[in-house]
Scaffold this active site. Structure first.
Site, PDB file in Angstrom:
ATOM      1  CG  ASP A  14      -2.019  -1.013   1.159  1.00 35.71           C
ATOM      2  OD1 ASP A  14      -2.477  -1.310   0.039  1.00 35.71           O
ATOM      3  OD2 ASP A  14      -2.437  -1.514   2.214  1.00 35.71           O
TER       4      ASP A  14
ATOM      5  CG  ASP B  35      -6.634  -1.115  -2.069  1.00 33.24           C
ATOM      6  OD1 ASP B  35      -6.878  -2.317  -2.286  1.00 33.24           O
ATOM      7  OD2 ASP B  35      -5.793  -0.733  -1.230  1.00 33.24           O
TER       8      ASP B  35
END
Length: 149
Positions: free
Chosen positions: A111, A127
């Protein structure tokens, strides 16, 4: 239908390239400000889902990813004449694949996008693809006249 497969491929490659650049240029846990008080890039490894829920449950994520991909590919074929549905599902498949590749290849998801103006989980391009896909499908459902009957 080939345009959807090309778009899906481009989105997955973009996700993997972004993740690779973050891992290669930002130390684990470190952040670099992109836009002060708005956006930073942070190298974070997440073996769970959003907000790090279900950490370490890789078997669960493998199973859910495979089932979700199967359902989405079926829906892409089934709804092949509804453009908004198709684009939404393509974005959702690309996002699922991007994170699934990470889980299989390295055992966690990379991330990087940190919104500095709000307390929100750090997320990645995959995402974002998932979110865009869900929004497109929601708009398609709201505009779908067959639900009016």
């Amino acid at each position: 239908m080939w345009i959807y497969w090309v778009l899906m491929f481009v989105l997955v490659v973009a996700d993997q390239v972004i993740k690779s650049a973050i891992v290669n240029h930002i130390a684990l846990g470190a952040s670099q400000t992109v836009v002060p008080e708005l956006l930073s890039l942070t190298n974070l490894h997440n073996d769970g889902a959003a907000w790090s829920i279900l950490q370490g449950k890789m078997g669960f994520f493998y199973l859910i990813s495979i089932v979700a991909l199967g359902v989405m590919v079926y829906l892409l074929w089934r709804l092949r004449t509804h453009r908004l549905y198709e684009f939404g599902i393509v974005f959702m498949i690309a996002g699922t694949l991007g994170n699934f590749i990470d889980r299989i290849r390295i055992g966690y998801v990379v991330d990087m996008f940190q919104l500095d103006f709000i307390n929100f989980p750090i997320f990645n391009f995959a995402d974002t693809c998932l979110t865009v896909g869900v929004i497109l499908v929601l708009i398609a459902v709201l505009r779908d006249e067959s639900f009016d009957k």
